[in-house]
Design a protein around this motif. Structure first.
Motif, PDB file in Angstrom:
ATOM      1  N   PHE A 185      -0.277  -5.096   9.118  1.00 54.11           N
ATOM      2  CA  PHE A 185       0.528  -4.115   8.406  1.00 54.11           C
ATOM      3  C   PHE A 185       1.908  -3.979   9.032  1.00 54.11           C
ATOM      4  O   PHE A 185       2.067  -4.098  10.249  1.00 54.11           O
ATOM      5  N   ARG A 230       9.237   5.087   4.744  1.00 53.24           N
ATOM      6  CA  ARG A 230       9.098   6.427   4.158  1.00 53.24           C
ATOM      7  C   ARG A 230      10.133   6.566   3.059  1.00 53.24           C
ATOM      8  O   ARG A 230      11.333   6.602   3.323  1.00 53.24           O
ATOM      9  N   TYR A 253       0.840  -1.183   0.000  1.00 54.23           N
ATOM     10  CA  TYR A 253       0.000   0.000   0.000  1.00 54.23           C
ATOM     11  C   TYR A 253       0.879   1.238   0.000  1.00 54.23           C
ATOM     12  O   TYR A 253       1.979   1.235   0.543  1.00 54.23           O
ATOM     13  N   PHE A 293       3.508   0.666   2.744  1.00 58.89           N
ATOM     14  CA  PHE A 293       3.185  -0.341   3.758  1.00 58.89           C
ATOM     15  C   PHE A 293       3.095  -1.710   3.131  1.00 58.89           C
ATOM     16  O   PHE A 293       2.423  -1.907   2.116  1.00 58.89           O
ATOM     17  N   THR A 312       5.251  -1.366   9.609  1.00 58.32           N
ATOM     18  CA  THR A 312       5.323   0.000  10.147  1.00 58.32           C
ATOM     19  C   THR A 312       5.357   1.046   9.044  1.00 58.32           C
ATOM     20  O   THR A 312       5.155   2.218   9.296  1.00 58.32           O
ATOM     21  N   ILE A 333       4.826   6.994   1.997  1.00 59.64           N
ATOM     22  CA  ILE A 333       5.095   5.870   2.895  1.00 59.64           C
ATOM     23  C   ILE A 333       4.518   4.615   2.245  1.00 59.64           C
ATOM     24  O   ILE A 333       3.380   4.629   1.765  1.00 59.64           O
ATOM     25  N   GLN A 376       0.898   5.427   0.867  1.00 59.42           N
ATOM     26  CA  GLN A 376       0.215   6.532   1.512  1.00 59.42           C
ATOM     27  C   GLN A 376       0.906   7.818   1.109  1.00 59.42           C
ATOM     28  O   GLN A 376       2.035   8.078   1.511  1.00 59.42           O
ATOM     29  N   GLU A 377       0.201   8.632   0.326  1.00 56.75           N
ATOM     30  CA  GLU A 377       0.733   9.929  -0.087  1.00 56.75           C
ATOM     31  C   GLU A 377       0.319  10.996   0.911  1.00 56.75           C
ATOM     32  O   GLU A 377      -0.626  10.788   1.679  1.00 56.75           O
ATOM     33  N   PRO A 378       0.975  12.137   0.882  1.00 56.66           N
ATOM     34  CA  PRO A 378       0.623  13.194   1.835  1.00 56.66           C
ATOM     35  C   PRO A 378      -0.856  13.525   1.801  1.00 56.66           C
ATOM     36  O   PRO A 378      -1.421  13.795   0.750  1.00 56.66           O
ATOM     37  N   GLY A 379      -1.477  13.480   2.952  1.00 58.33           N
ATOM     38  CA  GLY A 379      -2.876  13.867   3.061  1.00 58.33           C
ATOM     39  C   GLY A 379      -3.854  12.878   2.492  1.00 58.33           C
ATOM     40  O   GLY A 379      -5.041  13.177   2.384  1.00 58.33           O
ATOM     41  N   ALA A 380      -3.411  11.684   2.173  1.00 59.01           N
ATOM     42  CA  ALA A 380      -4.312  10.706   1.548  1.00 59.01           C
ATOM     43  C   ALA A 380      -4.399   9.446   2.384  1.00 59.01           C
ATOM     44  O   ALA A 380      -3.577   9.206   3.266  1.00 59.01           O
ATOM     45  N   GLY A 381      -5.412   8.649   2.098  1.00 56.63           N
ATOM     46  CA  GLY A 381      -5.526   7.357   2.766  1.00 56.63           C
ATOM     47  C   GLY A 381      -4.616   6.341   2.126  1.00 56.63           C
ATOM     48  O   GLY A 381      -3.866   6.641   1.200  1.00 56.63           O
ATOM     49  N   LEU A 382      -4.666   5.130   2.651  1.00 55.18           N
ATOM     50  CA  LEU A 382      -3.857   4.061   2.078  1.00 55.18           C
ATOM     51  C   LEU A 382      -4.446   3.652   0.736  1.00 55.18           C
ATOM     52  O   LEU A 382      -5.641   3.424   0.623  1.00 55.18           O
ATOM     53  N   GLN A 383      -3.589   3.549  -0.268  1.00 57.41           N
ATOM     54  CA  GLN A 383      -4.019   3.123  -1.592  1.00 57.41           C
ATOM     55  C   GLN A 383      -3.325   1.809  -1.918  1.00 57.41           C
ATOM     56  O   GLN A 383      -2.103   1.705  -1.793  1.00 57.41           O
ATOM     57  N   LEU A 384      -4.090   0.839  -2.351  1.00 57.98           N
ATOM     58  CA  LEU A 384      -3.489  -0.431  -2.734  1.00 57.98           C
ATOM     59  C   LEU A 384      -2.667  -0.235  -4.007  1.00 57.98           C
ATOM     60  O   LEU A 384      -3.172   0.240  -5.016  1.00 57.98           O
TER      61      LEU A 384
END
Lengths: 112, 114
Positions: free
Chosen positions: A102, A107, A35, A88, A104, A86, A37-45
């Motif tokens: 998940f 980054r 996954y 994951f 940690t 980040i 995670q971009e700034p200000g966003a949720g986790l994206q597969l």
């Protein structure tokens, strides 16, 4: 819970390849995921791999799975500044709906 | 000392009913999320709230309505439940919206629609 471990930080130069590593402990894992995670966003597969595969390629992304060593890696070719985020790693099994563990997160910083 | 908690843990209901799932975090975080986990364990974000304001609203049927009474709570109300709503729903929180912050997940709510 299961242990899913990743290194915390990775820096690469724009245009180089990035390799993000992950180790896990549950040998009954069925799916392994990456996954983003971009700034200000949720986790994206980003991508996933079944545990009976050892490699999966999807455009600039290559996932390698070493089931014997319980080691998963994500290679990003020609890394761009937009890849800074980040990442994951997660493992899941079919033996229960909540068995998604998940790491940690790593980054990734891409230096122009 | 639970960080992100959800209730109920399991929810079995009939098609057509209306149900709510509650989420609370005691981490002092500003941002909270709802994710849906499908049968292949894929997590997909549904909503995100920052300081009680809606930030992300992915393509989710409008039968799903999140509500954030304060920044420690983000509840999910689902109207007219359908079979395809059966899934595990995860709540998560992160310190804030600016920058990239680690998300902390709740234990999940397993919803089964009959």
């Amino acid at each position: 819970g299961e242990d899913v471990e990743q290194s915390l930080f990775l820096s690469v130069r724009e245009g180089d390849s990035s390799v993000i590593n992950c180790t896990y402990t549950d040998s009954s894992s069925t799916y392994l995921y990456w996954y983003k995670q971009e700034p200000g966003a949720g986790l994206q597969l980003l991508t996933y791999i079944f545990s009976n595969m050892d490699m999966k390629q999807d455009q600039r992304l290559t996932v390698l799975l070493n089931k014997k060593d319980k080691h998963l890696s994500l290679r990003i070719a020609d890394t761009q500044t937009g890849d800074s985020a980040i990442y994951f790693c997660a493992e899941g099994t079919q033996t229960g709906a909540n068995n998604l563990f998940f790491g940690t997160g790593t980054r990734l910083t891409v230096i122009p | 000392d639970t960080a992100v908690s959800q209730t109920p843990k399991y929810l079995v209901t009939q098609m057509g009913n209306d149900k709510s799932i509650k989420c609370e975090q005691n981490l002092g975080h500003d941002t909270m999320y709802w994710y849906k986990q499908d049968s292949k364990k894929f997590l997909k974000i549904m909503f995100s709230y920052n300081n009680k304001e809606l930030i992300i609203n992915e393509t989710v049927p409008n039968r799903f309505s999140p509500k954030s009474p304060d920044k420690a709570h983000l509840n999910l109300h689902i109207n007219s439940l359908e079979l395809g709503d059966s899934a595990v729903y995860f709540c998560a929180s992160s310190l804030n919206w600016a920058g990239v912050e680690t998300q902390y997940f709740g234990p999940g709510t397993r919803l089964l629609v009959l």
